[in-house]
Design an enzyme around this catalytic site. Sequence first.
Site, PDB file in Angstrom:
ATOM      1  N   TYR A  42      -7.576 -39.289  76.831  1.00  0.00           N
ATOM      2  CA  TYR A  42      -6.145 -39.538  77.524  1.00  0.00           C
ATOM      3  C   TYR A  42      -6.114 -40.761  78.530  1.00  0.00           C
ATOM      4  O   TYR A  42      -7.110 -40.833  79.335  1.00  0.00           O
ATOM      5  CB  TYR A  42      -5.461 -38.276  78.006  1.00  0.00           C
ATOM      6  CG  TYR A  42      -4.166 -37.948  77.281  1.00  0.00           C
ATOM      7  CD1 TYR A  42      -3.153 -38.611  77.571  1.00  0.00           C
ATOM      8  CD2 TYR A  42      -4.048 -36.829  76.443  1.00  0.00           C
ATOM      9  CE1 TYR A  42      -1.823 -38.355  76.807  1.00  0.00           C
ATOM     10  CE2 TYR A  42      -2.864 -36.564  75.721  1.00  0.00           C
ATOM     11  CZ  TYR A  42      -1.828 -37.084  76.077  1.00  0.00           C
ATOM     12  OH  TYR A  42      -0.693 -37.026  75.375  1.00  0.00           O
ATOM     13  N   GLU A  83      -3.050 -42.228  80.150  1.00  0.00           N
ATOM     14  CA  GLU A  83      -1.809 -42.883  80.305  1.00  0.00           C
ATOM     15  C   GLU A  83      -1.761 -43.872  81.714  1.00  0.00           C
ATOM     16  O   GLU A  83      -2.411 -43.743  82.712  1.00  0.00           O
ATOM     17  CB  GLU A  83      -0.586 -41.721  81.053  1.00  0.00           C
ATOM     18  CG  GLU A  83      -0.052 -40.943  79.824  1.00  0.00           C
ATOM     19  CD  GLU A  83       0.525 -39.708  80.191  1.00  0.00           C
ATOM     20  OE1 GLU A  83       1.118 -39.463  81.326  1.00  0.00           O
ATOM     21  OE2 GLU A  83       0.951 -39.103  79.082  1.00  0.00           O
ATOM     22  N   ASP A  96      10.525 -61.315  66.602  1.00  0.00           N
ATOM     23  CA  ASP A  96       9.495 -60.030  65.813  1.00  0.00           C
ATOM     24  C   ASP A  96       8.781 -60.820  64.680  1.00  0.00           C
ATOM     25  O   ASP A  96       9.307 -61.121  63.581  1.00  0.00           O
ATOM     26  CB  ASP A  96      10.560 -59.079  65.292  1.00  0.00           C
ATOM     27  CG  ASP A  96       9.750 -58.075  64.527  1.00  0.00           C
ATOM     28  OD1 ASP A  96       8.588 -58.229  64.407  1.00  0.00           O
ATOM     29  OD2 ASP A  96      10.703 -56.845  64.586  1.00  0.00           O
ATOM     30  N   THR A 115       3.729 -56.369  64.842  1.00  0.00           N
ATOM     31  CA  THR A 115       2.880 -54.929  64.323  1.00  0.00           C
ATOM     32  C   THR A 115       1.204 -55.797  64.102  1.00  0.00           C
ATOM     33  O   THR A 115       1.169 -57.061  64.015  1.00  0.00           O
ATOM     34  CB  THR A 115       3.082 -54.462  62.965  1.00  0.00           C
ATOM     35  OG1 THR A 115       3.498 -55.711  62.262  1.00  0.00           O
ATOM     36  CG2 THR A 115       4.504 -53.830  63.151  1.00  0.00           C
ATOM     37  N   LYS A 137      -0.117 -55.839  59.535  1.00  0.00           N
ATOM     38  CA  LYS A 137       0.285 -56.618  58.294  1.00  0.00           C
ATOM     39  C   LYS A 137      -0.567 -57.976  58.151  1.00  0.00           C
ATOM     40  O   LYS A 137      -1.638 -57.631  57.881  1.00  0.00           O
ATOM     41  CB  LYS A 137       1.823 -56.976  58.403  1.00  0.00           C
ATOM     42  CG  LYS A 137       2.529 -55.744  58.531  1.00  0.00           C
ATOM     43  CD  LYS A 137       4.260 -55.842  59.013  1.00  0.00           C
ATOM     44  CE  LYS A 137       4.751 -54.527  58.780  1.00  0.00           C
ATOM     45  NZ  LYS A 137       6.092 -54.650  59.421  1.00  0.00           N
ATOM     46  N   ARG A 193      -2.916 -49.691  61.948  1.00  0.00           N
ATOM     47  CA  ARG A 193      -1.663 -49.656  62.389  1.00  0.00           C
ATOM     48  C   ARG A 193      -1.449 -49.801  63.880  1.00  0.00           C
ATOM     49  O   ARG A 193      -2.340 -49.119  64.716  1.00  0.00           O
ATOM     50  CB  ARG A 193      -0.885 -48.281  61.892  1.00  0.00           C
ATOM     51  CG  ARG A 193      -1.193 -48.083  60.429  1.00  0.00           C
ATOM     52  CD  ARG A 193      -0.245 -47.142  59.986  1.00  0.00           C
ATOM     53  NE  ARG A 193       1.031 -47.642  59.520  1.00  0.00           N
ATOM     54  CZ  ARG A 193       1.173 -48.231  58.261  1.00  0.00           C
ATOM     55  NH1 ARG A 193       0.080 -48.384  57.430  1.00  0.00           N
ATOM     56  NH2 ARG A 193       2.260 -48.794  58.032  1.00  0.00           N
TER      57      ARG A 193
END
Length: 424
Positions: A51, A53, A196, A222, A225, A231
Amino acid sequence: MSYLDKQDKKIADLIKKEEARQANGLEMIPSENHSSKAVREASGSILTDKYSEGYPGMRYYGGCEFVDKVENIARDRAKELFGVSHANVQPHSGSPANQAIYFALVDPGDTVMGMSLYFGGHMTHGLKVNFSGTYYNSVQYTTDKDGFMDYEAIHALASEHKPKMIMAGTTAYPRFIDWKKLRAIADDVGAWLVADISHISGLVVSGDHPSPAGIVDVIMTTTHKTLRGPRGAMILCNGNESNPLKKPERTKENLPSLIDRAVIPGLQGGPHNHQTAAIAVALGEALTPEFKEYGHQIAKNAKVLSEELMKLGFNLVTGGTDNHLMVVDMNNKNISGKEAEKALGLAGITVNKNTVPFDPRSPFDPSGIRLGTPALTTRSMKEPEMKRVAAWIDEAVKNYKDEKYLQGLHAEITKFSQDFPLPN
Ligand SMILES: *Cc1c(COP(=O)(O)O)cnc(C)c1O
């Protein structure tokens, strides 16, 4: 035998089946690719357990000394690759990244403008049923009747509705996007301009599509692709050094802080550190000369494939392609997009049904299919292979009702595929 085989054979077997499906067929969905084993190793690493954050140097958790370094490497590589001063590599995927951009730049109820999904946009660009069309007053632009972006019409619509933000980017558009024309439109109406580039970021890196860097306000991509990573997604911009601890005014200089605060605490909790590491590895690959060659070859392959398909009587939206994908209108072949997707699937060629501009059919059973070359190019296929693929597509479409024939074709394609293994 792997740990997964021993512990959970059901899932292990399904993963093996999926791997065989990919290896024995042709993946032609243009948003898909085959990532390297190095990327997948990082993605499957113990970093998934950590973790963290916050951002490097300002975390809400201890023990972050190594994940800080990982995230900084990912950010530095992203900045170098796209020529921007700030990169946020934490968005879990493209849609949450776009949500963060809306949250950073506009307020609920504000007018936003984007390309209609049915003309090649993305649902996060203002589709009615999406958050973007629900919480914001969404105005959608289309293409002209031939499927080209119509900058005069976009300008007229923007002048009429005065959006606070224009989303520019596509999922099923085969032509270059003119960022400068969009910049002029955004400036004329006082709107933020977001590029985008999820689909085309690999081509932007290789110089095969004009880069929006330095022209638009914010870039989202992203990572899975054409960029060929895990991902994930990144938000890129220029401006003053980020200070996510203080609420900033909405100015261009403050874009880095606005974006960082929108990602966390605005929208997400902990970053996916295994994903960040895999993004860093993929960006490392994208910085090599081999990746530039890869991008050039994606575009060359798409050009040859589109020309071959047109020779075989296929009707391509806009009459061809400038990038990695094409949209084929099946109406003149007397087969629907859904039927074509199914027939090609039986033959081992994976594509997806897609609307064509001003589609006379419904989005659930549209007229077209969308296909592209990124994954095949990763498997080292070149121009001669594209000619064979075009011929197979033609045969599958002609014999779409003959399941036996399609199975025979699948066997032939499986044999052919063995010479083009999935990447290491
Ligand atoms: C793929 C894509 C997205 C969304 O990405 P997900 O990771 O599927 O959420 C957003 N915008 C465009 C243009 C895309 O192509």
